[in-house]
Design an enzyme around this catalytic site. Structure first.
Site, PDB file in Angstrom:
ATOM      1  N   PRO A 175       0.813  -1.222   0.000  1.00  0.00           N
ATOM      2  CG  PRO A 175      -0.907  -1.590   1.532  1.00  0.00           C
ATOM      3  CD  PRO A 175       0.404  -2.157   1.059  1.00  0.00           C
ATOM      4  CB  CYS A 176       1.259   3.828  -2.458  1.00  0.00           C
ATOM      5  SG  CYS A 176      -0.341   4.308  -3.164  1.00  0.00           S
ATOM      6  CB  ILE A 177      -2.562   5.252   1.597  1.00  0.00           C
ATOM      7  CG1 ILE A 177      -3.343   6.493   2.016  1.00  0.00           C
ATOM      8  CG2 ILE A 177      -2.355   4.290   2.755  1.00  0.00           C
ATOM      9  CD1 ILE A 177      -4.774   6.217   2.394  1.00  0.00           C
ATOM     10  CG  ASP A 178       0.304   5.250   5.700  1.00  0.00           C
ATOM     11  OD1 ASP A 178      -0.578   6.083   5.982  1.00  0.00           O
ATOM     12  OD2 ASP A 178       0.213   4.042   5.976  1.00  0.00           O
ATOM     13  CG  LEU A 179       5.001   5.114   1.251  1.00  0.00           C
ATOM     14  CD1 LEU A 179       5.600   4.071   0.330  1.00  0.00           C
ATOM     15  CD2 LEU A 179       5.965   5.464   2.374  1.00  0.00           C
TER      16      LEU A 179
END
EC number: 2.1.1.37
Length: 405
Positions: free
Chosen positions: A90-94
């Site tokens: 998952p990329c959301i926190d990046l």
């Protein structure tokens, strides 16, 4: 000097041949699988806890064991032996959408569970020879680069040498989708003493990562130049006839014109009475010049913007058709989104089975990978290594990160 792969996987069991088998973590709707299968790789195990995505995955790959538990709940004993493990985590926190909280945050931090599984497999003598990780460019710069630094240190600690490249999907499909790939080989002694090659896929932010982490075990694959794209935006977009309810009503078109960026308003007006019909994509943004307001921006480069999951007004992409005295606007469809990820085209995975629900399709493709981009990276790195038992020529081997042998 060249290298050769040892026969079989580390700790390979006689009843579990691992040759060209892969483990697909964060499998989503199976687009990593779609990229690797034509290259002769078979998926021994897939894992994703999104039930809606799992339906699409199983329709496309019914013979694969798809574990729908949270990755943290999967016992290592149930993970088969394989040559390769992939993680498009998952990329959301990046990204800005997730507040750029970093690699240890709730969503993107799940990558540590993936690496814990690799560590556990290693302790059993069954570690994959190769790892392939994929994520957004923010991984390279977030918090001064600390997210990528700590991730590479952990990959190195597990005994892998690695390459780091940045590839944009626009070279394959008309979508601006820049992504970072970590390509790792289980043998830190393969680390080269060479400088990072100055190529289009290893510039600027990638090179900065290398400069900060020279002491880690780097190994550079011999990538060719990026290809020239042969698929146009018109090849991707559906021919939806005038009057179809998917085109916006007069009321919604007024909203569009009222919120169109000033410069783009001028451009669209110029094209309005052209005999040639032109199609663009547009994004609705949530900010303009520091003010919180809705605004539409057109792309004029023949590309779609990077697909995202439609969780908010600024993540939705639109199609704009202009010419012959008319401007029409509609939301992008799931089929078009799939084509922008490299499936459902006559030239790219024509047999892929799409999600039944339009919304499920938009979500599934919004956070998936671009198939031809992944395939190109893999083909010219791990696949080339397996087929030819070599890396960049000439390969300078080091046994102790800097001492050539």
């Amino acid at each position: 000097m060249t290298t050769s792969l040892p026969e079989g996987s580390p700790g390979q069991r006689p009843d579990q041949p691992a040759s060209r088998r892969f483990l697909e973590f964060f499998s989503g709707i199976g687009l990593v699988h779609a990229a690797l299968a034509p290259l002769g790789w078979s998926c021994a195990f897939a894992n994703d806890n999104d039930a809606k995505k799992a339906v699409t995955y199983q329709k496309n790959f019914p013979g694969v064991t798809l574990d729908q538990r949270d990755i943290r709940e999967v016992p290592v004993e149930e993970i088969p032996t394989a040559d390769l493990a992939t993680a498009s985590f998952p990329c959301i926190d990046l990204s800005q959408a997730g507040g750029r909280r970093g690699i240890h945050a709730e969503h993107s931090g799940i990558v540590w569970s993936f690496l814990e599984h690799i560590d556990s497999l290693d302790r059993e003598g069954r570690a994959p020879k190769f790892l392939l990780l994929e994520n957004v460019p923010g991984l390279l710069t977030l918090h001064g680069g600390s997210s990528i630094d700590v991730l590479l240190h952990e990959v190195a600690r597990l005994g892998y040498a690695f390459d780091l490249v940045q590839v944009d999907a626009r070279h394959f499909i008309p979508q601006a989708r820049n992504r970072v790939f970590i390509i790792a080989v289980k043998n830190a002694e393969l680390a080269t003493g060479a400088e990072m090659p100055d190529t289009h896929i290893r510039r600027y932010k990638v090179r900065e990562v290398f400069e900060r982490n020279r002491h880690l075990p780097w190994v550079f694959f011999d990538f060719p130049s990026l290809p020239a794209r042969s698929v146009s935006l018109d090849d991707v977009l559906l021919d939806i006839p005038k009057g179809d309810p998917r085109w916006w009503s007069a009321e919604r078109m007024k909203y569009f014109w009222d919120h169109l960026e000033k410069d783009h308003h001028t451009r669209l007006t110029e094209l309005l009475h052209s005999r040639t019909v032109t199609q663009f994509t547009a994004m609705r943004r949530g900010r303009r010049r520091g003010l919180r307001e809705q605004i539409f921006n057109l792309r004029n480069d023949g590309l779609a913007s990077c697909l995202r999951t439609p969780k908010g007004g600024s993540s939705i992409q639109f199609v704009v058709r202009v010419g012959g005295g008319e401007v029409e606007v509609r939301r992008i469809t799931a089929i078009e989104s799939g084509r922008l990820q490299g499936v459902g085209l006559s030239t790219h995975n024509p047999g892929y089975v799409f999600p039944e629900s339009e919304q499920d399709g938009l979500f599934g493709f919004g956070d998936a990978v671009c198939v031809p981009a992944v395939q190109w990276v893999f083909e010219h790195s791990i696949q080339s290594y397996v087929d030819n038992s070599r890396l960049q020529t000439p390969l300078q081997l080091t046994m102790d990160l800097g001492v050539a042998v």
